[in-house]
Design an enzyme around this catalytic site. Structure first.
Site, PDB file in Angstrom:
ATOM      1  N   HIS A  28       0.844  -1.203   0.000  1.00  0.00           N
ATOM      2  CA  HIS A  28       0.000   0.000   0.000  1.00  0.00           C
ATOM      3  C   HIS A  28       0.881   1.256   0.000  1.00  0.00           C
ATOM      4  O   HIS A  28       0.617   2.214  -0.726  1.00  0.00           O
ATOM      5  CB  HIS A  28      -0.871   0.058   1.268  1.00  0.00           C
ATOM      6  CG  HIS A  28      -1.910  -1.002   1.375  1.00  0.00           C
ATOM      7  ND1 HIS A  28      -2.087  -1.767   2.502  1.00  0.00           N
ATOM      8  CD2 HIS A  28      -2.863  -1.419   0.496  1.00  0.00           C
ATOM      9  CE1 HIS A  28      -3.099  -2.604   2.326  1.00  0.00           C
ATOM     10  NE2 HIS A  28      -3.576  -2.418   1.109  1.00  0.00           N
ATOM     11  N   LYS A  52     -16.403  -7.121   5.945  1.00  0.00           N
ATOM     12  CA  LYS A  52     -15.331  -7.999   6.441  1.00  0.00           C
ATOM     13  C   LYS A  52     -15.156  -7.764   7.943  1.00  0.00           C
ATOM     14  O   LYS A  52     -15.292  -6.632   8.401  1.00  0.00           O
ATOM     15  CB  LYS A  52     -14.002  -7.652   5.765  1.00  0.00           C
ATOM     16  CG  LYS A  52     -13.948  -7.875   4.273  1.00  0.00           C
ATOM     17  CD  LYS A  52     -12.571  -7.471   3.759  1.00  0.00           C
ATOM     18  CE  LYS A  52     -12.514  -7.334   2.254  1.00  0.00           C
ATOM     19  NZ  LYS A  52     -11.278  -6.709   1.777  1.00  0.00           N
ATOM     20  N   ARG A 101      -2.106  -6.086  -8.337  1.00  0.00           N
ATOM     21  CA  ARG A 101      -0.904  -6.881  -8.070  1.00  0.00           C
ATOM     22  C   ARG A 101      -0.719  -7.962  -9.116  1.00  0.00           C
ATOM     23  O   ARG A 101       0.381  -8.223  -9.585  1.00  0.00           O
ATOM     24  CB  ARG A 101      -1.006  -7.543  -6.686  1.00  0.00           C
ATOM     25  CG  ARG A 101      -0.871  -6.578  -5.540  1.00  0.00           C
ATOM     26  CD  ARG A 101      -1.349  -7.195  -4.266  1.00  0.00           C
ATOM     27  NE  ARG A 101      -2.756  -7.562  -4.383  1.00  0.00           N
ATOM     28  CZ  ARG A 101      -3.544  -7.865  -3.369  1.00  0.00           C
ATOM     29  NH1 ARG A 101      -3.060  -7.910  -2.154  1.00  0.00           N
ATOM     30  NH2 ARG A 101      -4.806  -8.155  -3.545  1.00  0.00           N
ATOM     31  N   SER A 139      -2.833  -7.645   2.955  1.00  0.00           N
ATOM     32  CA  SER A 139      -3.079  -7.549   4.405  1.00  0.00           C
ATOM     33  C   SER A 139      -3.493  -8.927   4.925  1.00  0.00           C
ATOM     34  O   SER A 139      -3.059  -9.358   5.995  1.00  0.00           O
ATOM     35  CB  SER A 139      -4.201  -6.551   4.691  1.00  0.00           C
ATOM     36  OG  SER A 139      -3.878  -5.289   4.191  1.00  0.00           O
TER      37      SER A 139
HETATM   38  O1  PNS Z   1      -9.051  -2.918   0.225  1.00  0.00           O
HETATM   39  P1  PNS Z   1     -10.352  -3.434  -0.292  1.00  0.00           P
HETATM   40  O2  PNS Z   1     -11.082  -4.174   0.782  1.00  0.00           O
HETATM   41  O3  PNS Z   1     -10.178  -4.232  -1.553  1.00  0.00           O
HETATM   42  O4  PNS Z   1     -11.246  -2.136  -0.669  1.00  0.00           O
HETATM   43  C1  PNS Z   1     -12.533  -2.286  -1.198  1.00  0.00           C
HETATM   44  C2  PNS Z   1     -13.221  -0.913  -1.285  1.00  0.00           C
HETATM   45  C3  PNS Z   1     -13.214  -0.200   0.052  1.00  0.00           C
HETATM   46  C4  PNS Z   1     -12.525  -0.067  -2.311  1.00  0.00           C
HETATM   47  C5  PNS Z   1     -14.687  -1.160  -1.770  1.00  0.00           C
HETATM   48  O5  PNS Z   1     -15.265  -2.143  -0.974  1.00  0.00           O
HETATM   49  C6  PNS Z   1     -15.552   0.078  -1.718  1.00  0.00           C
HETATM   50  O6  PNS Z   1     -15.353   1.008  -2.454  1.00  0.00           O
HETATM   51  N1  PNS Z   1     -16.548   0.084  -0.803  1.00  0.00           N
HETATM   52  C7  PNS Z   1     -17.426   1.223  -0.583  1.00  0.00           C
HETATM   53  C8  PNS Z   1     -18.866   0.886  -0.900  1.00  0.00           C
HETATM   54  C9  PNS Z   1     -19.110   1.060  -2.376  1.00  0.00           C
HETATM   55  O7  PNS Z   1     -18.980   2.129  -2.935  1.00  0.00           O
HETATM   56  N2  PNS Z   1     -19.480  -0.062  -3.027  1.00  0.00           N
HETATM   57  C10 PNS Z   1     -19.659  -0.119  -4.451  1.00  0.00           C
HETATM   58  C11 PNS Z   1     -18.304  -0.197  -5.122  1.00  0.00           C
HETATM   59  S1  PNS Z   1     -18.427  -0.843  -6.701  1.00  0.00           S
END
Ligand code: PNS
Length: 174
Positions: A28, A52, A101, A139
């Site tokens: 990150h 999660k 990645r 993570s």
């Molecule tokens: O590090 P991660 O867990 O892969 O991040 C995922 C994240 C936070 C980017 C994604 O879950 C997100 O944007 N959540 C916010 C809710 C939202 O907007 N959902 C629709 C996205 S298509």
């Protein structure tokens, strides 16, 4: 082709780097460091209402992120709830930054990008390829390897390693 992008070219470019960051890894950090060079302001945003079950609380994750990114003058750390694109709109962000990645990340990222674009076409997603030294670092894997006694040095900032040790001690006591 007509370039409609003119007056806005002088507006500061704000991008959001969203994620769970449970906890922040050196992968990150590599992305933050490279992303911060491309935009005027980079907001690293922790999702608060994730489905999660996190190891670290949002407050702990924000603290670790702030500690790790303190050296970047144009990086801010924040948290958000609800839709990412709504948060991006509130923060006047023109872009969402995400890291890729491996090809296995692509499918999920593609779905999220297209959904976000449908919800708010004004916000586009920028992808950076993770540094090759971190292409296997997540993570989730860091937590698993640490919990099983493996060496995670070099994969997360030192302060995060200490936090993981503290968590483990608390677990052993409790
Ligand atoms: O590090 P991660 O867990 O892969 O991040 C995922 C994240 C936070 C980017 C994604 O879950 C997100 O944007 N959540 C916010 C809710 C939202 O907007 N959902 C629709 C996205 S298509």
């Amino acid at each position: 082709m007509v370039n409609h992008y003119n007056a806005a070219a002088h507006d500061p470019v704000v991008a959001i780097y969203p994620g769970s960051f449970d906890p922040i890894t050196n992968g990150h950090l590599d992305l933050i460091s490279r992303g911060a060079k491309l935009v005027d302001r980079l907001i690293v945003a922790v999702l608060r209402n994730s489905s999660k079950a996190p190891l670290f609380t949002v407050a702990e994750r924000l603290e670790m992120l702030r500690g790790a990114t303190g050296g970047f003058c144009n990086v801010e750390v924040d948290s958000f709830d609800g839709l990412l694109v709504d948060y991006a709109a509130r923060r006047n962000a023109r872009a969402i930054l995400r890291g890729i990645r491996a090809i296995s990340d692509y499918e999920h990222e593609l779905q999220m990008t297209l959904m976000n674009r449908r919800l708010r076409p004004e916000t586009d997603t920028i992808f950076l390829i993770a540094g090759e030294a971190f292409s296997f670092v997540s993570s989730h894997l860091v937590k698993e390897v640490f919990a099983l006694g493996g060496d995670i040095s070099g994969l997360v900032p030192k302060a995060v390693e200490e936090r993981l040790k503290e968590k483990q001690l608390l677990k052993e006591k409790g």
